[in-house]
Design a protein around this motif. Structure first.
Motif, PDB file in Angstrom:
ATOM      1  N   PHE A   7       1.905   5.916   3.136  1.00 38.76           N
ATOM      2  CA  PHE A   7       0.888   5.854   2.095  1.00 38.76           C
ATOM      3  C   PHE A   7      -0.502   5.683   2.694  1.00 38.76           C
ATOM      4  N   LEU A   8      -0.622   4.781   3.671  1.00 42.67           N
ATOM      5  CA  LEU A   8      -1.927   4.533   4.287  1.00 42.67           C
ATOM      6  C   LEU A   8      -2.451   5.772   4.981  1.00 42.67           C
ATOM      7  N   GLU A   9      -1.554   6.484   5.668  1.00 38.96           N
ATOM      8  CA  GLU A   9      -1.989   7.696   6.365  1.00 38.96           C
ATOM      9  C   GLU A   9      -2.464   8.745   5.353  1.00 38.96           C
ATOM     10  N   THR A  10      -1.725   8.884   4.242  1.00 40.85           N
ATOM     11  CA  THR A  10      -2.094   9.879   3.237  1.00 40.85           C
ATOM     12  C   THR A  10      -3.410   9.513   2.571  1.00 40.85           C
ATOM     13  N   ALA A  11      -3.556   8.228   2.198  1.00 41.26           N
ATOM     14  CA  ALA A  11      -4.761   7.784   1.507  1.00 41.26           C
ATOM     15  C   ALA A  11      -5.988   7.893   2.387  1.00 41.26           C
ATOM     16  N   SER A  12      -5.785   7.847   3.699  1.00 41.99           N
ATOM     17  CA  SER A  12      -6.924   7.799   4.615  1.00 41.99           C
ATOM     18  C   SER A  12      -7.071   9.066   5.443  1.00 41.99           C
ATOM     19  N   ILE A  37      -1.982  -2.309  12.551  1.00 44.07           N
ATOM     20  CA  ILE A  37      -1.004  -3.356  12.311  1.00 44.07           C
ATOM     21  C   ILE A  37      -1.166  -3.789  10.861  1.00 44.07           C
ATOM     22  N   THR A  38      -0.144  -3.565  10.046  1.00 44.47           N
ATOM     23  CA  THR A  38      -0.221  -3.904   8.628  1.00 44.47           C
ATOM     24  C   THR A  38       0.144  -5.366   8.435  1.00 44.47           C
ATOM     25  N   VAL A  39      -0.675  -6.070   7.649  1.00 45.09           N
ATOM     26  CA  VAL A  39      -0.547  -7.520   7.496  1.00 45.09           C
ATOM     27  C   VAL A  39      -0.456  -7.885   6.021  1.00 45.09           C
ATOM     28  N   ALA A  40       0.460  -8.788   5.707  1.00 44.39           N
ATOM     29  CA  ALA A  40       0.511  -9.416   4.388  1.00 44.39           C
ATOM     30  C   ALA A  40      -0.165 -10.772   4.495  1.00 44.39           C
ATOM     31  N   ASN A 114      -8.587  -7.742  -5.341  1.00 52.93           N
ATOM     32  CA  ASN A 114      -9.849  -7.076  -5.652  1.00 52.93           C
ATOM     33  C   ASN A 114     -10.734  -7.007  -4.415  1.00 52.93           C
ATOM     34  N   PHE A 115     -10.833  -8.111  -3.692  1.00 51.52           N
ATOM     35  CA  PHE A 115     -11.681  -8.141  -2.499  1.00 51.52           C
ATOM     36  C   PHE A 115     -11.170  -7.168  -1.439  1.00 51.52           C
ATOM     37  N   VAL A 116      -9.870  -7.173  -1.175  1.00 51.91           N
ATOM     38  CA  VAL A 116      -9.296  -6.286  -0.158  1.00 51.91           C
ATOM     39  C   VAL A 116      -9.548  -4.827  -0.515  1.00 51.91           C
ATOM     40  N   GLU A 117      -9.282  -4.448  -1.754  1.00 47.23           N
ATOM     41  CA  GLU A 117      -9.428  -3.047  -2.140  1.00 47.23           C
ATOM     42  C   GLU A 117     -10.900  -2.628  -2.181  1.00 47.23           C
ATOM     43  N   GLY A 131      -4.598   0.261  -2.212  1.00 48.22           N
ATOM     44  CA  GLY A 131      -3.480   0.131  -1.279  1.00 48.22           C
ATOM     45  C   GLY A 131      -3.046  -1.278  -0.994  1.00 48.22           C
ATOM     46  N   CYS A 132      -3.315  -2.226  -1.905  1.00 46.55           N
ATOM     47  CA  CYS A 132      -2.945  -3.627  -1.675  1.00 46.55           C
ATOM     48  C   CYS A 132      -2.004  -4.110  -2.765  1.00 46.55           C
ATOM     49  N   SER A 133      -0.827  -4.533  -2.372  1.00 46.45           N
ATOM     50  CA  SER A 133       0.147  -5.086  -3.324  1.00 46.45           C
ATOM     51  C   SER A 133      -0.134  -6.571  -3.539  1.00 46.45           C
TER      52      SER A 133
END
Length: 504
Positions: A7-12, A37-40, A114-117, A131-133
């Motif tokens: 998803f991240l690759e497609t969105a970006s 590196i994807t972080v929660a 909201n801040f992340v997006e 792209g933030c759950s």
């Protein structure tokens, strides 16, 4: 089904991320989405939000999920009403962000999402990014976000051990704020799990540690004689530490899962005087002033002097008195840290080092002013560090800033002092760079959990000594208090059903 990284690759696909606006970062760092590196981010209260931009400023990292039991910005407390809101607006370069929320301290997973997006959308065509759950329960996050590489833990202290162990067992790399856990045996479980799983870990206080190079040069050179004592004092607490358990009936705020916030601790009715910034003052939920600040000042001291387990821990603390039916009594307080305390740790000789005492002070307490300072009518600063030897002393700032000698008599003319080495606060974090390298297959960084055993042991023994109010004799080999039977129960916790990390 499309996974997170796809998803991240497609969105970006047609955009490069500049992690901070250029006027803030001073340049761009472009990393392909597939290499990030994807972080929660687990824990989105005031401190979680305050720390979040520092993580996002690293081009190799992207936050893809947030988690907190609180959904809305309701009931948060801070050290200023709009300070944090304005900090986040400055990072986003959007003065209008969250317009209409002025006067409400930001916090909760909705604000974080909201801040992340908004942050990541600033460099995308059209300025949109979704792209933030968002999750209330970290366990649901770990079950559903299987392709997330790592977690960052910014929750109250009592949840650190539980969440980090669960994450590491699922192969997630971990970044965590202090303390590792607010129980000694749970901290050991965290470190053992890190060793067994071999994931990359980063304990955040490392970045604030000052340099011991100058101090050790003087100590090893015999300039102050035999080292006998280390004194470290802070102005903390700068939050309330209560003298009674909350009794008022208070409704749970909308969107706040009180049961999730309690986690492993025994159920009790909700009170705002347990949560947010004031959790630090409760033995069940926090670690007191030493857990809050001692990791920053003392971890590098422990490493340099090779301090292991103390043989005794002796507390001196304030108490509280009350009146009942006209009769005065002393409150039996084993629920909240005292307003002020000093705790003396005795460490045995090791290698070339003689036995040494480490004394921690909080609540405005300080060691006596050295005679060498009184001669010039000087006094100790409100926070600081002092190394006492048989021939002289070294005085420094709380984080080892600007160490300087105060000797008995005058410094010999033929003695050339080593060049001063100031603390490293404010320098671009090296620990995170080393953690990123470890995530990508390199060796564990110096900031990993494996190196934090002795400082974690001391911080948790500090709490146990204060809670009992008695001098403790301690056997580090067995991790037992040998002279006060009731103290051992405070080394661990009784887990509520479903929260024991050994069963996860």
């Amino acid at each position: 089904m499309m996974n997170r990284r796809t998803f991240l690759e497609t969105a970006s696909a047609s955009a490069c991320f500049t992690i901070l606006p250029r006027h803030v970062l001073g340049g761009s760092g472009v990393v392909p989405p597939s290499d990030k590196i994807t972080v929660a981010h687990i824990g989105t209260g005031t401190q979680g939000l305050r720390e979040m931009p520092r993580l996002m400023a690293i081009p190799e990292i992207q936050i893809v999920a947030v988690c907190d039991p609180s959904k809305h910005a309701i009931g948060y407390r801070d050290w200023g009403t709009d300070d944090l809101l304005n900090e986040l607006r400055t990072v986003l370069d959007k003065p209008e962000w969250m317009a209409g929320t002025e006067g409400t301290v930001p916090g909760g997973r909705d604000v974080a999402k909201n801040f992340v997006e908004t942050y990541y959308a600033t460099e995308l065509p059209g300025g949109a990014f979704k792209g933030c759950s968002s999750y209330a329960d970290f366990r649901e996050l770990l079950d559903k976000e299987k392709d997330v590489d790592a977690v960052k833990i910014m929750t109250p202290d009592h949840l650190h051990g539980i969440i980090s162990i669960a994450s590491m067992k699922r192969g997630k790399h971990v970044i965590m704020h202090k303390p590792i856990a607010n129980r000694l045996q749970e901290a050991r479980m965290v470190i053992d799990t890190a060793r067994e799983t071999r994931v990359a870990t980063h304990f955040m206080p490392w970045e604030a540690n000052g340099s011991m190079d100058q101090v050790m040069a003087w100590i090893n050179g015999g300039v102050i004689g035999d080292l006998r004592e280390i004194h470290n004092w802070t102005n903390r607490p700068v939050w309330p530490q209560y003298t009674s358990v909350p009794t008022a009936s208070t409704p749970v705020p909308e969107g706040f899962d009180w049961d999730l916030w309690l986690g492993p601790e025994a159920y009790r009715p909700y009170s705002p005087d347990y949560t947010n910034m004031v959790f630090r003052g409760w033995y069940d939920f926090g670690g007191g002033s030493m857990a809050d600040m001692g990791h920053y000042s003392l971890w590098t001291v422990f490493n340099a002097l090779e301090l292991g387990s103390p043989i005794s821990v002796e507390p001196t603390l304030t108490h509280t008195c009350g009146l009942k039916d006209g009769i005065a009594f002393t409150v039996n307080n084993d629920f909240s840290f005292p307003t002020a305390s000093t705790v003396r740790f005795k460490y045995p000789a090791s290698g070339k080092r003689s036995a040494v005492d480490l004394v921690w002070y909080d609540g405005g307490m300080r060691p006596p002013t050295p005679e060498e300072l009184e001669i010039d009518n000087e006094e100790l600063p409100i926070e600081g560090m002092m190394f006492v030897g048989s021939k002289g002393k070294i005085l420094a700032g709380f984080l080892l800033e600007d160490p300087h000698l105060i000797l008995q008599g005058r410094m010999p003319k033929d003695l050339v002092a080593p060049v001063r080495v100031r603390g490293q606060r404010g320098v671009v974090p090296s620990g995170m760079r080393q953690w990123i390298a470890a995530v990508r297959g390199g060796p564990q960084s110096p900031s990993c959990f494996l190196n934090a055993g002795p400082i974690s042991e001391a911080v948790n023994l500090y709490a146990v000594a204060l809670r009992t109010g008695k001098k403790l004799l301690y056997d580090g080999q067995s991790q037992k208090v040998t002279n006060v039977a009731e103290a051992d129960k405070y080394l661990s916790r009784e887990y509520r059903k479903g929260w024991d990390p050994r069963a996860q």
